[in-house]
Design an enzyme around this catalytic site. Structure first.
Site, PDB file in Angstrom:
ATOM      1  N   GLU A  61       0.974  -1.263  -0.339  1.00 59.06           N
ATOM      2  CA  GLU A  61       0.184  -0.004   0.115  1.00 59.06           C
ATOM      3  C   GLU A  61       0.710   1.747   0.552  1.00 59.06           C
ATOM      4  O   GLU A  61       1.715   1.564   0.459  1.00 59.06           O
ATOM      5  CB  GLU A  61      -1.314   0.012   0.756  1.00 59.06           C
ATOM      6  CG  GLU A  61      -1.825   1.430   1.804  1.00 59.06           C
ATOM      7  CD  GLU A  61      -2.624   2.179  -0.111  1.00 59.06           C
ATOM      8  OE1 GLU A  61      -2.330   3.211   0.145  1.00 59.06           O
ATOM      9  OE2 GLU A  61      -3.396   0.934  -0.840  1.00 59.06           O
ATOM     10  N   ALA A  62       0.602   2.073  -1.410  1.00 58.59           N
ATOM     11  CA  ALA A  62       1.435   3.406  -0.860  1.00 58.59           C
ATOM     12  C   ALA A  62       0.912   4.423   0.101  1.00 58.59           C
ATOM     13  O   ALA A  62       2.113   5.238   0.262  1.00 58.59           O
ATOM     14  CB  ALA A  62       1.293   4.349  -2.268  1.00 58.59           C
ATOM     15  N   HIS A 474     -16.264   8.533  -8.493  1.00 58.25           N
ATOM     16  CA  HIS A 474     -16.428   6.888  -8.937  1.00 58.25           C
ATOM     17  C   HIS A 474     -15.598   6.364  -9.921  1.00 58.25           C
ATOM     18  O   HIS A 474     -16.302   5.797 -11.451  1.00 58.25           O
ATOM     19  CB  HIS A 474     -17.790   6.561  -8.888  1.00 58.25           C
ATOM     20  CG  HIS A 474     -18.610   7.072  -7.650  1.00 58.25           C
ATOM     21  ND1 HIS A 474     -20.100   7.020  -7.206  1.00 58.25           N
ATOM     22  CD2 HIS A 474     -18.066   6.555  -6.389  1.00 58.25           C
ATOM     23  CE1 HIS A 474     -19.944   7.479  -6.005  1.00 58.25           C
ATOM     24  NE2 HIS A 474     -19.682   6.982  -5.538  1.00 58.25           N
TER      25      HIS A 474
END
Length: 569
Positions: A61-62, A474
């Site tokens: 995860e960055a 989205h």
């Protein structure tokens, strides 16, 4: 709000912290599975794979931790926008929006978008899932099977509804607690203009023409219950799961046609880690196609333009970009009414034309003013509410373009919003319905006047639509599932033309679902994990026998080995 912390909670927190500190301090040279991205899909996949104790899972995860009041306090979600927890993408100037360049917020950190969004749980419409099944050629993507998954993963806290709701799953879902009177007024207004009202928005309401309801939310004991919290957090004390934050994935590593690992950047150092079984990209609809292209997977002309050798020609990578576009309409309160919960407690889906059999419009009531950069100049009331309404099924399509061969280079996002004239026609109908709702008798006890747009017509209305347009955040569909020439993944989410690589996030949607996308992303994660488990014959979590994966037999000395850096950017 329940702030009670039990001894069991404290014990688990200590075990989880110590376990992850040990795992990340001594990374293995390879894992069975590498999942890239701890968002709404990646958190699901990592958990489901780690349920098989014989495999080792690395989640990259960055971003960082979700331990912050801005994340966990539902009322503070707007403070995450533009913060370090937001990737802060900026779209290219759009001639169809009078040259405006819209901000495209996306979650960065454990939980991804599910840690910074409005916490709405919206499953999508029956027609969405049946369309997915038709595009994939796989009935398992169809509505009835997806409904069964939803029942299985939910822990529903509203009135019992066994046909549509489940109670034993990891995802705590509840109706907005003690909604504001203006939320109830919106339901009454919907009824006033002939739109049916339902007990909740994730059942019969989304099998037909649509309707209105109090929103379902991922909030538990007054705190955000993100998909990371629901799925992955309870698993952090497991010895076969490693969650590495601050790790920015740059590209997938291959041996011929087979994905064998990933290259990532952490603390200024570029490192490669191996995957003996599969790599899964769950980086979101902007970073997933970006990483694919930097790995040589994409349109050959696009890759040649920036000097990336082609590994697999897939012209659909970065194409078919979709998002829900909103046009806010605002009313001034007669007397101030403080927002409750997340400040968005009522939702509505409806049709722009009576001949449609499914909704093409999405309405979320927001209990405070939400102007765009342009409409703010028209005058915003100090106290008011906004109908945040827009296109649930836009026709316009955008695309992504690389700005260079270096993975650290940015990507250009051309949203192309409102480029198709059909979307403008639908937007006008959307504004008309907004005004009918906000000016209905149900709101008269609470509203002094309509602040914007007012009774605009013709070019003036079109100007308002272009000025008001903003994203619902989205972003989706840029590595779509299907069987045509523009498809990137098959029904099992395997990337065409290469081995041991899957995509599982909103990128794979053939079209954006009708409503907020985090619940469909949970389904995408569940479907991906199921396909992977079947492919590798992974055993249930109670089984301890070996799965046959090569990485499961890595010697203990290799397990403790720290990865060797391959260079610096």
């Amino acid at each position: 709000m329940n702030d009670t912390v039990t001894t069991e909670d404290r014990d688990f927190a200590t075990r989880a912290r110590d376990n992850q500190a040990q795992r990340t301090a001594g990374l293995r040279r390879s894992y069975d599975f590498i999942v890239c991205g701890a968002g709404a899909s990646g958190s699901v996949i990592a958990r489901r794979l780690a349920e098989s104790p014989e495999v080792h899972v690395l989640l990259l995860e960055a971003g960082g931790s979700d331990e912050a009041d801005s994340v966990l306090n539902p009322a503070l979600w707007p403070t995450n926008l533009g913060s370090k927890r937001d990737w802060g993408f900026l779209a290219a100037p759009n001639p169809h929006l009078k040259g405006r360049a819209l901000s495209l917020s996306m979650g960065k950190g454990l939980g991804g978008g599910s840690s910074i969004n409005v916490m709405v749980w919206a499953r999508g419409h029956r027609s969405d899932w049946d369309y997915f099944a038709a595009e994939a050629g796989d009935p398992a993507w169809g509505y009835e099977n997806v409904l069964d998954i939803y029942r299985r993963i939910e822990n529903w806290q509203g009135a019992p509804d066994p046909r549509f709701r489940g109670t034993g799953g990891p995802v705590w879902v509840q109706p907005a607690a003690d909604p504001s009177p203006v939320a109830h007024a919106m339901l009454d207004a919907a009824s006033d203009i002939g739109i049916p009202v339902f007990d909740h928005p994730n059942g019969r309401m989304m099998e037909g023409e649509g309707g209105a309801a109090i929103s379902d939310m991922l909030v538990r004991d007054g705190r955000r219950h993100s998909l990371y919290r629901a799925y992955l957090h309870p698993w952090l004390d497991r010895p076969n799961l490693t969650v590495l934050t601050g790790a920015m994935v740059r590209r997938v590593v291959f041996d011929g046609r087979r994905a064998t690992g990933v290259e990532f950047l952490r603390d200024g150092q570029v490192t490669t880690v191996g995957a003996t079984a599969e790599v899964v990209l769950s980086l979101g609809a902007i970073h997933t196609p970006k990483v694919l292209m930097h790995s040589g997977i994409g349109d050959r002309e696009e890759l040649a333009r920036v000097g990336i050798p082609v590994r697999q020609h897939l012209p659909g990578v970065g194409r078919n970009f979709q998002d829900h576009v909103s046009f806010g309409c605002t009313w001034e309160y007669a007397e101030p009414i403080p927002p409750r919960n997340s400040g968005s407690e009522a939702t509505l889906y409806w049709k722009s034309r009576p001949d449609l059999d499914a909704p093409d419009l999405l309405f979320c009531q927001v209990e405070f003013p939400v102007p765009s950069d342009r409409t703010a100049a028209r005058g915003v009331p100090a106290h008011g509410w906004t109908m945040f309404a827009g296109l649930a099924q836009p026709v316009s399509r955008g695309r992504l373009r690389l700005e260079g061969a270096d993975p650290s280079a940015a990507v250009t996002v051309d949203t192309n919003f409102l480029s198709d004239p059909t979307d403008m026609t639908t937007a006008r109908a959307c504004i008309e319905i907004c005004r009918a709702l906000g000016n209905a008798p149900a709101f008269r006890p609470y509203v002094r006047s309509e602040a914007m747009p007012g009774a605009l017509t013709g070019d003036a209305l079109d100007d308002y639509i272009r000025d008001a347009a903003v994203t619902y955040w989205h972003q989706s569909c840029t590595a779509k599932m299907g069987r045509d020439a523009m498809s990137v993944v098959d029904g099992a989410l395997r990337v065409y033309g290469v081995d041991a690589l899957r995509v599982a996030d909103a990128s794979i949607m053939p079209r954006v679902t009708t409503g907020n996308t985090q619940a469909p992303c949970a389904i995408i994660g569940e479907r991906a994990a199921e396909a992977i488990r079947q492919s590798h014959k992974l055993r249930p979590r109670s089984a301890r026998s070996a799965s046959g994966l090569r990485g499961s037999d890595i010697e203990a000395a290799d397990e403790r080995a720290v990865l060797a850096p391959v260079g610096r950017p």
